[in-house]
Design an enzyme around this catalytic site. Structure first.
Site, PDB file in Angstrom:
ATOM      1  CG  LEU A 174      15.943  19.757  37.776  1.00  0.00           C
ATOM      2  CD1 LEU A 174      16.689  20.395  36.670  1.00  0.00           C
ATOM      3  CD2 LEU A 174      16.954  18.584  38.364  1.00  0.00           C
ATOM      4  CG  ASP A 175      17.437  20.948  44.657  1.00  0.00           C
ATOM      5  OD1 ASP A 175      18.477  21.736  44.263  1.00  0.00           O
ATOM      6  OD2 ASP A 175      18.028  19.787  45.277  1.00  0.00           O
ATOM      7  CE  LYS A 176      17.356  30.403  45.662  1.00  0.00           C
ATOM      8  NZ  LYS A 176      17.148  31.002  46.944  1.00  0.00           N
TER       9      LYS A 176
END
Length: 239
Positions: A110-112
């Site tokens: 999951l991206d930031k």
């Protein structure tokens, strides 16, 4: 590994919890793995229980399998390779002392700026099963936007779009309310939903993974984690 069994070096690293099968192949090709004091760069190189495999200066040995679900908050990154990253999702998982030497990695990312259900494990074969598109394990995401997606644009997204020489096509997009959508994917292409939304126009206010297979994030609080039961693991593999 059985006494007379031979398996590929990449599978052995994966089974022993070093990394996913794909990542293990990369590590081998980069010359980071030794077999019997010799660097081996062929992922398919066959080894047996008599061979001594070294990675990062330590012998690679099998470990007990651990499966963890984290509700990742926004602001945390999924990589464990960047020593300078101030907020790593893995740092939220505090294993007991008897498991302190277990090397965990995330099953997908999951991206930031995204949040929600994230699996950490040391079982590379399991990661392969839930992440490879051929197994068609669905992932549900709740997306909230600053404005409505136009119906004709929504239809284009559902049919798939080309972006940076990649074809992005969700399994489904369901309008759930004003500026609220459910994206269902069976692939994990990098920033896939954000790239589709860049095409659509509205800005993303929040992006949260809520389920994997038939395993739901449920009431697990943001920043908290728990072990997965055998029943939970089975749910993540259900189509």
């Amino acid at each position: 590994m059985e006494k007379n069994e031979k398996i590929s070096l990449s599978k052995y690293l994966s089974v022993c919890g070093i990394a996913s099968r794909r990542k293990s192949c990369d590590l081998i090709k980069q010359g980071k793995v030794q077999v019997n004091q010799e660097i081996v760069k062929e992922p398919g190189y066959k080894i047996s229980s008599r061979d001594k495999v070294i990675f990062a200066g330590e012998q690679v040995l099998s470990q007990e399998k651990v499966y963890i679900m984290l509700n990742k908050p926004r602001g945390y990154i999924c990589t464990s390779d960047d020593p300078y990253a101030p907020l790593k999702a893995l740092d939220l998982v505090k294993l007991p002392p008897e498991q302190s030497r277990i090397r965990l990695f995330s099953a997908g990312r999951l991206d930031k700026d995204s949040e929600g259900l994230l699996i950490f494990t040391n079982d590379g074969d399991y990661v392969e099963k839930i992440m490879h598109p051929k197994h068609e394990i669905l992932k549900n995401y709740q997306v909230k936007t600053n404005s409505e997606i136009l119906d004709n644009v929504l239809d284009k997204l559902r049919g798939g779009i080309d972006d940076d020489n990649e074809f992005l096509k969700p399994k489904k997009i369901i309008r759930e309310g004003k500026c609220q959508y459910k994206f269902i994917l069976n692939e994990g292409k990098k920033r896939e939903i954000r790239r589709m939304m860049r095409f659509a126009g509205p800005e993303i206010r929040s992006l949260k993974r809520t389920s994997l297979g038939s395993l739901l994030l449920g009431t697990l609080e943001s920043g908290k984690w728990r072990y997965l039961s055998s029943a939970d693991i089975k749910k993540t593999l259900e189509r």
